[in-house]
Design an enzyme around this catalytic site. Structure first.
Site, mmCIF file in Angstrom:
data_model
loop_
_atom_site.group_PDB
_atom_site.id
_atom_site.type_symbol
_atom_site.label_atom_id
_atom_site.label_comp_id
_atom_site.label_asym_id
_atom_site.label_seq_id
_atom_site.Cartn_x
_atom_site.Cartn_y
_atom_site.Cartn_z
ATOM 1 N N GLU A 263 0.831 -1.217 0.000
ATOM 2 C CA GLU A 263 0.000 0.000 0.000
ATOM 3 C C GLU A 263 0.862 1.262 0.000
ATOM 4 O O GLU A 263 0.849 2.026 0.964
ATOM 5 C CB GLU A 263 -0.889 0.001 1.254
ATOM 6 C CG GLU A 263 -1.771 -1.209 1.370
ATOM 7 C CD GLU A 263 -2.213 -1.457 2.802
ATOM 8 O OE1 GLU A 263 -1.761 -0.748 3.723
ATOM 9 O OE2 GLU A 263 -3.015 -2.368 3.006
ATOM 10 N N CYS A 332 -0.156 32.904 12.801
ATOM 11 C CA CYS A 332 0.088 33.336 14.171
ATOM 12 C C CYS A 332 0.175 32.150 15.109
ATOM 13 O O CYS A 332 -0.722 31.870 15.918
ATOM 14 C CB CYS A 332 -0.961 34.357 14.598
ATOM 15 S SG CYS A 332 -0.677 35.901 13.740
ATOM 16 N N TYR A 360 0.903 14.061 1.745
ATOM 17 C CA TYR A 360 0.553 14.681 3.027
ATOM 18 C C TYR A 360 0.876 16.175 3.040
ATOM 19 O O TYR A 360 1.253 16.728 4.067
ATOM 20 C CB TYR A 360 1.254 13.946 4.190
ATOM 21 C CG TYR A 360 1.097 12.444 4.100
ATOM 22 C CD1 TYR A 360 -0.152 11.863 4.266
ATOM 23 C CD2 TYR A 360 2.172 11.599 3.791
ATOM 24 C CE1 TYR A 360 -0.327 10.490 4.143
ATOM 25 C CE2 TYR A 360 2.011 10.233 3.668
ATOM 26 C CZ TYR A 360 0.757 9.681 3.843
ATOM 27 O OH TYR A 360 0.591 8.331 3.719
#
Ligand code: PLP
Length: 404
Positions: A263, A332, A360
């Site tokens: 995978e 921030c 990702y």
């Protein structure tokens, strides 16, 4: 492609589509897929793209067109895979800690199910018996992976069913008549030592002996790709040879020719991705020189979340004098992409590229600080296609309901 040509092309794309911008190179995905196929010739291997790495529908369609299969971790990923043209037999559904109804939804769509919890096995067996074959995800308790956060095979991991719970599993299988067609393990990400897979495989061969109808062993993934200049990549060629040897020996001993499934997520798409940002400001302090870019962990969270290293280059001033910078975002929060990084001199307005941004990257992006998500572009056959438009201000309010 030469480095110069690549820089020029990325600068052109940034000028055309704006920044921040994700760019994916289709042919690189193909090259990675083919290197896996090559490495495992002579073995009955099937590759399932772990699509949580990057799910833009065009990427899914492209991976589909290559002939790969797909691994999904949510029912929505399964639906995206179907939409991209994968037939149910080419889809593996490997969810974790989902409600039983989500497993049933996968069954209703006819996909391969990978179950990783005894209570779900019990429910599934009680309701469906052996009428719908399943795969069981085991935790082989081997330590694999780049660091603790991305390791899933250790004793404290929530993933898989412990191999030490085999008696319990066998009892459930016996009483409900479950049809166990495959066994699975996935021990983490960034695994460069192929012996992790081989020791895992030895354990899985033993596990397989408990299930007479077994057809495949799924060894998950975690194949490493280079992030750092001197990183190594998992030697899939050497792994392929060892896996072939082991499966041949197993077939000789038992008369059973099992398939081996993998995978790969990162391995297929990481290096295909580039993330381009603009240097908003150069900020000299008494301690360091910051480059503040027009992005942050809302667009690329891996450096902050996993302490991941991403190679960065100044593509609009590639021949500038090397200087040391700390590259930060404009969020921030402390969102440092890189400390003390040597870059060709960065001027305000310069374009920087992050490498290995395919896996990702966009997928983990958010609208934190009410910032807009970047656009995505697919480079294929030398042409650039916009595959997601940049967020607009209205997107921030979409789904909000004004009641005041
Ligand atoms: C995330 C995941 C993968 C892919 O991991 P990579 O490190 O991206 O190759 C494979 N299998 C499962 C079950 C996963 O959750």
């Amino acid at each position: 492609m030469s480095q110069n040509l690549l820089h020029t092309q990325l600068v052109e794309l940034a000028n055309r589509f704006g920044t921040p911008l994700y760019v994916y190179h289709a042919e690189k995905i193909k090259e990675q897929f083919e290197s896996l196929q090559d490495a495992f010739t002579g073995t009955k291997a099937r590759f399932f793209y772990a699509c949580k790495a990057l799910t833009n529908i065009n990427v899914l369609k492209y991976v589909q067109s290559l002939g790969a299969n797909i691994d999904c971790v949510s029912i929505n990923e399964v639906k995206l895979a179907l939409k991209a043209g994968f037939t149910p037999d080419r889809i593996l559904f490997t969810p974790n800690c989902v409600d039983f109804s989500e497993i049933e939804a996968g069954k209703d769509l006819g996909v391969n199910l990978n179950i990783d919890n005894i209570s779900i096995l019990e429910q599934f067996g009680a309701k469906y018996g052996g009428s719908y074959p399943i795969c069981i995800r085991f935790n082989p308790h081997i330590m694999g992976g780049g660091n603790y956060k991305i390791s899933t095979g250790h004793i404290d991991s929530k993933f898989g069913i412990s191999i030490h719970q085999m008696r319990h599993i066998e009892r459930v299988v016996k009483t409900t008549g479950l049809n166990v067609r495959g066994v699975h393990m996935h021990t983490g990400s960034d695994i460069k030592d192929i012996n992790v897979f081989i020791s895992g495989l030895e354990i899985m061969f033993e596990v397989a002996t408990h299930f007479p109808d077994i057809e495949f062993i799924d060894l998950g993934s975690g194949f490493k790709v280079p992030y750092h200049e001197d990183d190594v990549r998992t030697d899939v060629k050497a792994l392929g040879a060892k896996v072939k040897h082991a499966f041949d020996a197993y077939a000789k001993e038992t008369g059973k020719e099992l398939e081996v499934w993998f995978e790969p997520g990162k391995f297929l798409v990481s290096e295909a991705g580039y993330f381009i940002v603009k240097a908003n400001v150069i900020k000299q302090t008494t301690a360091t020189v910051f480059v503040g870019v027009n992005s942050g962990f809302n667009h690329l969270i891996r450096p902050m979340f996993y302490e991941a290293y991403h190679r960065i280059e100044n593509i609009s001033n590639p021949f500038g004098n090397p200087r040391i910078y700390t590259v930060v975002g404009h969020i921030c929060e402390t969102d440092t992409f890189a400390w003390d990084r040597t870059l060709a001199e960065v001027r305000e307005g310069d374009l920087l590229v992050f490498y290995n941004a395919g896996a990702y990257g966009f997928e983990m992006s958010s609208n934190f600080n009410s910032r807009l998500k970047p656009a995505e572009v697919l480079l294929k056959d030398g042409e650039a296609h916009l595959i997601r438009r940049r967020d607009e201000f209205e997107d921030l309010l979409r789904n909000q309901i004004e009641v005041l």
